[in-house]
Design a protein around this motif. Structure first.
Motif, PDB file in Angstrom:
ATOM      1  N   SER A 115       0.846  -1.184   0.000  1.00 57.52           N
ATOM      2  CA  SER A 115       0.000   0.000   0.000  1.00 57.52           C
ATOM      3  C   SER A 115       0.885   1.238   0.000  1.00 57.52           C
ATOM      4  CB  SER A 115      -0.905  -0.023   1.235  1.00 57.52           C
ATOM      5  OG  SER A 115      -0.108   0.025   2.407  1.00 57.52           O
ATOM      6  N   GLN A 116       0.289   2.403   0.182  1.00 59.73           N
ATOM      7  CA  GLN A 116       1.060   3.650   0.242  1.00 59.73           C
ATOM      8  C   GLN A 116       0.442   4.554   1.310  1.00 59.73           C
ATOM      9  OE1 GLN A 116       0.278   5.330  -3.668  1.00 59.73           O
ATOM     10  NE2 GLN A 116      -1.604   6.262  -2.900  1.00 59.73           N
ATOM     11  N   LEU A 117       1.199   5.564   1.724  1.00 59.58           N
ATOM     12  CA  LEU A 117       0.631   6.523   2.679  1.00 59.58           C
ATOM     13  C   LEU A 117      -0.595   7.173   2.036  1.00 59.58           C
ATOM     14  CD1 LEU A 117       3.855   8.167   4.139  1.00 59.58           C
ATOM     15  CD2 LEU A 117       2.126   6.931   5.445  1.00 59.58           C
ATOM     16  N   ALA A 118      -1.611   7.456   2.835  1.00 62.45           N
ATOM     17  CA  ALA A 118      -2.902   7.921   2.297  1.00 62.45           C
ATOM     18  C   ALA A 118      -2.796   9.255   1.563  1.00 62.45           C
ATOM     19  CB  ALA A 118      -3.907   8.033   3.437  1.00 62.45           C
ATOM     20  N   VAL A 119      -3.560   9.334   0.489  1.00 69.56           N
ATOM     21  CA  VAL A 119      -3.662  10.563  -0.301  1.00 69.56           C
ATOM     22  C   VAL A 119      -5.076  11.099  -0.095  1.00 69.56           C
ATOM     23  CG1 VAL A 119      -3.699  11.484  -2.659  1.00 69.56           C
ATOM     24  CG2 VAL A 119      -1.953   9.808  -1.996  1.00 69.56           C
ATOM     25  N   ILE A 120      -5.179  12.265   0.526  1.00 67.42           N
ATOM     26  CA  ILE A 120      -6.512  12.814   0.828  1.00 67.42           C
ATOM     27  C   ILE A 120      -6.877  13.829  -0.265  1.00 67.42           C
ATOM     28  CG2 ILE A 120      -7.957  13.949   2.549  1.00 67.42           C
ATOM     29  CD1 ILE A 120      -6.010  13.009   4.692  1.00 67.42           C
ATOM     30  N   ASN A 121      -7.721  13.349  -1.170  1.00 70.31           N
ATOM     31  CA  ASN A 121      -7.997  14.186  -2.347  1.00 70.31           C
ATOM     32  C   ASN A 121      -9.467  14.609  -2.446  1.00 70.31           C
ATOM     33  OD1 ASN A 121      -9.049  11.713  -2.890  1.00 70.31           O
ATOM     34  ND2 ASN A 121      -7.741  11.271  -4.651  1.00 70.31           N
ATOM     35  N   SER A 122     -10.222  14.456  -1.357  1.00 71.54           N
ATOM     36  CA  SER A 122     -11.623  14.899  -1.408  1.00 71.54           C
ATOM     37  C   SER A 122     -12.098  15.217   0.012  1.00 71.54           C
ATOM     38  CB  SER A 122     -12.523  13.811  -1.998  1.00 71.54           C
ATOM     39  OG  SER A 122     -12.658  12.749  -1.081  1.00 71.54           O
ATOM     40  N   TYR A 123     -13.131  16.006   0.107  1.00 69.16           N
ATOM     41  CA  TYR A 123     -13.659  16.355   1.418  1.00 69.16           C
ATOM     42  C   TYR A 123     -14.250  15.113   2.102  1.00 69.16           C
ATOM     43  CZ  TYR A 123     -15.968  18.844   5.161  1.00 69.16           C
ATOM     44  OH  TYR A 123     -16.346  19.278   6.406  1.00 69.16           O
ATOM     45  N   ALA A 124     -14.861  14.231   1.294  1.00 69.20           N
ATOM     46  CA  ALA A 124     -15.447  12.999   1.852  1.00 69.20           C
ATOM     47  C   ALA A 124     -14.368  12.151   2.523  1.00 69.20           C
ATOM     48  CB  ALA A 124     -16.130  12.214   0.736  1.00 69.20           C
ATOM     49  N   PHE A 138      -1.438  11.661  12.477  1.00 71.62           N
ATOM     50  CA  PHE A 138      -1.227  10.520  11.567  1.00 71.62           C
ATOM     51  C   PHE A 138      -0.577  11.040  10.285  1.00 71.62           C
ATOM     52  CE2 PHE A 138      -4.329   8.539  14.292  1.00 71.62           C
ATOM     53  CZ  PHE A 138      -4.251   7.170  14.112  1.00 71.62           C
ATOM     54  N   TRP A 139       0.527  10.409   9.884  1.00 76.56           N
ATOM     55  CA  TRP A 139       1.178  10.790   8.616  1.00 76.56           C
ATOM     56  C   TRP A 139       0.256  10.545   7.430  1.00 76.56           C
ATOM     57  CZ3 TRP A 139       4.976  13.828   9.340  1.00 76.56           C
ATOM     58  CH2 TRP A 139       6.019  13.573  10.228  1.00 76.56           C
ATOM     59  N   ILE A 140       0.358  11.414   6.436  1.00 76.26           N
ATOM     60  CA  ILE A 140      -0.288  11.179   5.135  1.00 76.26           C
ATOM     61  C   ILE A 140       0.793  11.269   4.051  1.00 76.26           C
ATOM     62  CG2 ILE A 140      -2.608  11.911   5.824  1.00 76.26           C
ATOM     63  CD1 ILE A 140      -2.027  14.675   4.625  1.00 76.26           C
ATOM     64  N   GLY A 141       0.448  10.894   2.855  1.00 76.06           N
ATOM     65  CA  GLY A 141       1.458  10.818   1.778  1.00 76.06           C
ATOM     66  C   GLY A 141       1.714  12.141   1.089  1.00 76.06           C
ATOM     67  N   LEU A 142       2.054  13.171   1.864  1.00 72.43           N
ATOM     68  CA  LEU A 142       2.255  14.503   1.315  1.00 72.43           C
ATOM     69  C   LEU A 142       3.581  15.071   1.844  1.00 72.43           C
ATOM     70  CD1 LEU A 142       1.001  16.864  -0.337  1.00 72.43           C
ATOM     71  CD2 LEU A 142      -0.214  17.561   1.742  1.00 72.43           C
ATOM     72  N   THR A 143       4.443  15.531   0.931  1.00 71.31           N
ATOM     73  CA  THR A 143       5.763  16.016   1.347  1.00 71.31           C
ATOM     74  C   THR A 143       6.260  17.126   0.413  1.00 71.31           C
ATOM     75  OG1 THR A 143       8.070  15.345   1.652  1.00 71.31           O
ATOM     76  CG2 THR A 143       6.831  14.115   0.034  1.00 71.31           C
ATOM     77  N   TRP A 153       1.998  14.924  -3.698  1.00 79.11           N
ATOM     78  CA  TRP A 153       1.347  13.711  -3.188  1.00 79.11           C
ATOM     79  C   TRP A 153       2.176  12.506  -3.616  1.00 79.11           C
ATOM     80  CZ3 TRP A 153      -1.969  13.713   0.554  1.00 79.11           C
ATOM     81  CH2 TRP A 153      -2.849  14.789   0.729  1.00 79.11           C
ATOM     82  N   ILE A 154       2.229  11.513  -2.760  1.00 80.27           N
ATOM     83  CA  ILE A 154       3.097  10.348  -2.943  1.00 80.27           C
ATOM     84  C   ILE A 154       2.754   9.527  -4.209  1.00 80.27           C
ATOM     85  CG2 ILE A 154       1.813   8.609  -1.607  1.00 80.27           C
ATOM     86  CD1 ILE A 154       4.440   8.091  -0.105  1.00 80.27           C
ATOM     87  N   ASP A 155       1.494   9.609  -4.652  1.00 78.34           N
ATOM     88  CA  ASP A 155       1.076   8.812  -5.819  1.00 78.34           C
ATOM     89  C   ASP A 155       1.062   9.652  -7.108  1.00 78.34           C
ATOM     90  OD1 ASP A 155      -1.078  10.461  -5.385  1.00 78.34           O
ATOM     91  OD2 ASP A 155      -2.580   8.898  -5.766  1.00 78.34           O
ATOM     92  N   GLY A 156       1.587  10.879  -7.019  1.00 78.07           N
ATOM     93  CA  GLY A 156       1.644  11.715  -8.227  1.00 78.07           C
ATOM     94  C   GLY A 156       0.387  12.539  -8.462  1.00 78.07           C
TER      95      GLY A 156
END
Ligand code: CA
Ligand code: CA
Length: 208
Positions: A115-124, A138-143, A153-156
Motif C-alpha cells: 500500500s502507500q501513505l494515504a492521499v486525501i484528495n476529497s472532502y469525503a 497521523f502521517w499522510i502521503g504529502l511532502t 502527493w506520494i502517488d503523483g
C-alpha cells in the motif's frame, strides 16, 4: 457295549459335532467381520488419497484456493476477510497504524503491506480520516522534501489542482525543516519534520 452305553456315546458325538459346527459358524462370522473392516479401512484410505490428490491439483490451479472466501464474506469485509484491520471507504482500503514512527519508516511500512501513505484528495475522504484519527497525529502521503514549498502527493496526484485541508497558518516550514504532512486536530493538516514519530495511514485498492 450295552445299548445304553452306545446311546450315551452317540449323544456325546452329536454334542461334539454341534459344538464344532457352532465354532465354525462363529469363526466364519468373525472372519467376515474382519474382512469387512479391512475393506472399509482400504476404501477409506483410497478416498483420503483421492481427496488429497484433488486438493493438491486444485492448489496447483488456484494457489490461493485456501484463501478464497464467499461473496458474502467480501460484502462484510470488502478489504478481505483476513484483513479486518483494513477499513473500507469509497472504493479504497485504509489502515490506521497502532504504532508511531518517522514519515520515512511509515512510508516503508505501508509499502511492505502493498500500500502507500494515504492521499486525501476529497472532502469525503478528509471527513472519513478526521473521524477515524480523533485529533491524533497521523502521517499522510504529502511532502515537500524535494523542493521547499512544492508539495507533492506520494502517488503523483496533482497537488495544486486538488483538495487541501491545512490548518490556518500551515504549512509554515517551522525552523526551515518541516517537509512532511500529518493530520491533527479536527483532521487539519500540519507540516512537521519528517523524523518526528507519529501514527500513519496506509491506503490500497480492495483485493477485488
Ligand atoms: Ca517544508
Ligand atoms: Ca508546521
Amino acid at each position: 457295549m450295552d445299548e445304553e452305553h452306545l446311546h450315551d456315546d452317540l449323544h456325546v458325538f452329536k454334542d461334539r459335532n454341534f459344538f464344532q459346527q457352532k465354532l465354525r459358524s462363529f469363526f466364519t462370522v468373525y472372519l467376515l467381520l474382519a474382512l469387512s473392516f479391512l475393506l472399509i479401512i482400504t476404501l477409506f484410505a483410497v478416498s483420503l488419497s483421492r481427496v488429497s490428490a484433488v486438493s493438491s491439483k486444485l492448489n496447483e490451479v488456484h494457489p490461493d484456493w485456501k484463501q478464497n472466501f464467499s461473496d458474502k464474506d467480501f460484502l462484510l469485509f470488502p478489504c478481505g476477510p483476513k484483513s479486518r484491520e483494513w477499513e473500507y471507504f469509497d472504493g479504497k482500503c485504509y489502515y490506521f497504524s497502532l504504532t508511531r514512527m518517522s514519515w520515512y519508516k511509515a512510508k516503508a511500512q505501508c509499502e511492505e503491506m502493498h500500500s502507500q501513505l494515504a492521499v486525501i484528495n476529497s472532502y469525503a475522504k478528509q471527513n472519513f480520516v478526521m473521524f477515524r484519527t480523533r485529533n491524533e497525529r497521523f502521517w499522510i502521503g504529502l511532502t515537500d522534501q524535494n523542493s521547499e514549498g512544492e508539495w507533492e502527493w506520494i502517488d503523483g496526484t496533482d497537488y495544486k489542482s486538488t483538495f487541501t485541508f491545512w490548518k490556518e497558518g500551515e504549512p509554515n516550514n517551522s525552523e526551515n525543516r518541516e517537509d512532511c504532512a500529518h493530520v491533527w486536530f479536527s483532521g487539519e493538516w500540519n507540516d512537521v519534520y519528517c523524523t518526528y514519530e507519529c501514527y500513519y495511514i496506509c491506503e490500497k485498492p480492495p483485493p477485488h
